[in-house]
Design an enzyme around this catalytic site. Structure first.
Site, PDB file in Angstrom:
ATOM      1  N   LYS A 107       4.161 -11.415   9.784  1.00  0.00           N
ATOM      2  CA  LYS A 107       3.686 -11.088   8.222  1.00  0.00           C
ATOM      3  C   LYS A 107       4.076 -12.230   7.302  1.00  0.00           C
ATOM      4  CE  LYS A 107       2.615  -7.468   5.249  1.00  0.00           C
ATOM      5  NZ  LYS A 107       2.593  -5.907   5.099  1.00  0.00           N
TER       6      LYS A 107
ATOM      7  N   ARG B 176       0.885  -1.221   0.021  1.00  0.00           N
ATOM      8  CA  ARG B 176      -0.004  -0.086   0.163  1.00  0.00           C
ATOM      9  C   ARG B 176       0.884   1.252   0.034  1.00  0.00           C
ATOM     10  NH1 ARG B 176      -4.788   0.696   3.531  1.00  0.00           N
ATOM     11  NH2 ARG B 176      -3.510   0.490   5.443  1.00  0.00           N
TER      12      ARG B 176
ATOM     13  N   ARG C 217      -1.850  -1.354  14.134  1.00  0.00           N
ATOM     14  CA  ARG C 217      -0.561  -2.189  14.635  1.00  0.00           C
ATOM     15  C   ARG C 217      -1.033  -2.789  16.109  1.00  0.00           C
ATOM     16  NH1 ARG C 217       0.742  -1.564  10.280  1.00  0.00           N
ATOM     17  NH2 ARG C 217       2.459  -0.157   9.573  1.00  0.00           N
TER      18      ARG C 217
END
Ligand code: ATP
Length: 337
Positions: free
Chosen positions: A193, A128, A331
């Site tokens: 991730k 992004r 977050r």
């Protein structure tokens, strides 16, 4: 082959080295019907493209480990027959700037069918807001799917959440346990991730909405690749960390294509409502302290899932505030990366 996409097939030399075994220059030259000097040039070309090839003096060349190269036939085998008919083009490239960029530049697929591009190497993958996406050779999947919605309002932020559900379902088919989703577009394992989703729209004033759905996924990360990714300020993991046995890149990529096709058909008919419960069941941050980053602001609260439109719900002093994905990042509290 109507979609004009460059990038070519994997060099035959790479195919001969893919099993990770040591091959002499002479053996490679004979197998390829070329001179040893041409083999050496081919090795240099692979290195220039970022592929590590080890040279063992007087014995030959090898990759540091075996690599399962993408194979269109194996990819197609993971597809349901009826869904496979929706695939207008499936292209497996060797080298590309970004699979999303390639599809955005190509004519969009007609309503109800999809174009898919995968690449072994991706030099300018994007997340992004133009952030870089790193796809280590042989250990990742870089895949984009183009799709056209008759109803342009379907190209909404909640599509990104549905893509996450489709990817999680594909990874479950590959034997991964414990895959979760982090709002709005991350695939996680153990708070790290594993993958990301980037949806881009072709700019068209009216009519159908053409979207390109990009999925970047770590399938297996050797320590050097993990360190490279983590240097960009993220805790990374790979699908292999969530599997008992080494997962197949081709199977995973095929299953993702299959699940995306299934999801898009249902999403077109029923919208996010058909996927919200599945998304909530995969929500990595549900009930956990979290921070929403908006510009220079950091807004602390407890993550409480998503609303009917896919907006994040954050509880702050007993009240729920909602955030739309385009404007903010989320977050885990205490996660300062
Ligand atoms: P947001 O929460 O706003 O989406 P993000 O950090 O998750 O923020 P993305 O756009 O989803 O951002 O992804 C880009 C980021 O992902 C990069 O800035 C980098 O830190 C990280 N990244 C890049 N390559 C990889 C990879 N292979 N595996 C894990 N993380 C990566």
């Amino acid at each position: 082959m109507a979609v004009p996409i460059a990038g070519g097939l994997s060099p035959p030399l790479l195919g001969l080295l893919a099993d990770g075994r040591l091959r002499s220059g002479e053996w490679l030259a004979q197998a390829l019907g070329m001179s040893r000097a041409a083999v050496w040039k081919g090795i240099e070309r692979l290195r220039a493209q970022g592929i590590e090839v080890e040279a063992v003096p007087r014995r030959g060349y090898c990759l540091p480990h075996a690599v399962e190269l993408l194979d269109e036939r194996v990819l197609r085998a993971a597809l349901d027959k009826a869904r496979a008919e929706r695939l207008r083009h499936l292209e497996v490239l060797f080298d590309v700037d970004s699979t999303n960029t390639r599809l955005l530049a190509a004519p969009p697929p007609p309503y109800g069918s999809a174009d898919v591009v995968l690449s072994e190497l991706q030099h300018a993958g994007r997340g992004r807001r133009g952030r870089p996406w790193i796809a280590p050779f042989g250990g990742s999947v870089a895949l984009s799917m183009g799709w056209s919605f008759a109803d342009a309002s379907r190209a909404s932020p909640s599509l990104s959440l549905c893509v996450g559900v489709a990817v999680a379902r594909a990874l479950a088919r590959a034997g991964a346990l414990g895959i979760a989703l982090k709002w709005p577009n991350d695939i996680w394992f153990g708070d790290r991730k594993v993958g990301g989703v980037l949806i881009e729209l072709r700019a068209e004033a009216s009519g159908p909405a053409h979207v390109v759905i990009g999925v970047g996924l770590n399938v297996a990360l050797p320590p050097a690749s993990r360190a490279l990714i983590e240097a960009s300020g993220v805790r990374a993991a790979a699908v292999a960390d969530a599997c008992a046995a080494s997962p197949s890149r081709n199977f995973i990529a095929g299953a993702i294509i299959d699940e995306l096709l299934s999801m898009l058909v249902q999403f077109e008919r029923e919208g996010f409502a058909a996927f919200r419960q599945a998304w909530l069941a995969l929500d990595a941050l549900a009930g956990r302290p979290a921070r929403v980053l908006r510009g220079d602001d950091s807004i602390a609260g407890v993550a409480r899932g998503v609303d009917a439109g896919g907006a994040l719900r954050l509880e702050r002093v007993g009240r729920i505030e909602e955030f739309v994905s385009g404007e903010v990042s989320l977050r885990l509290s205490g996660d300062d990366l």
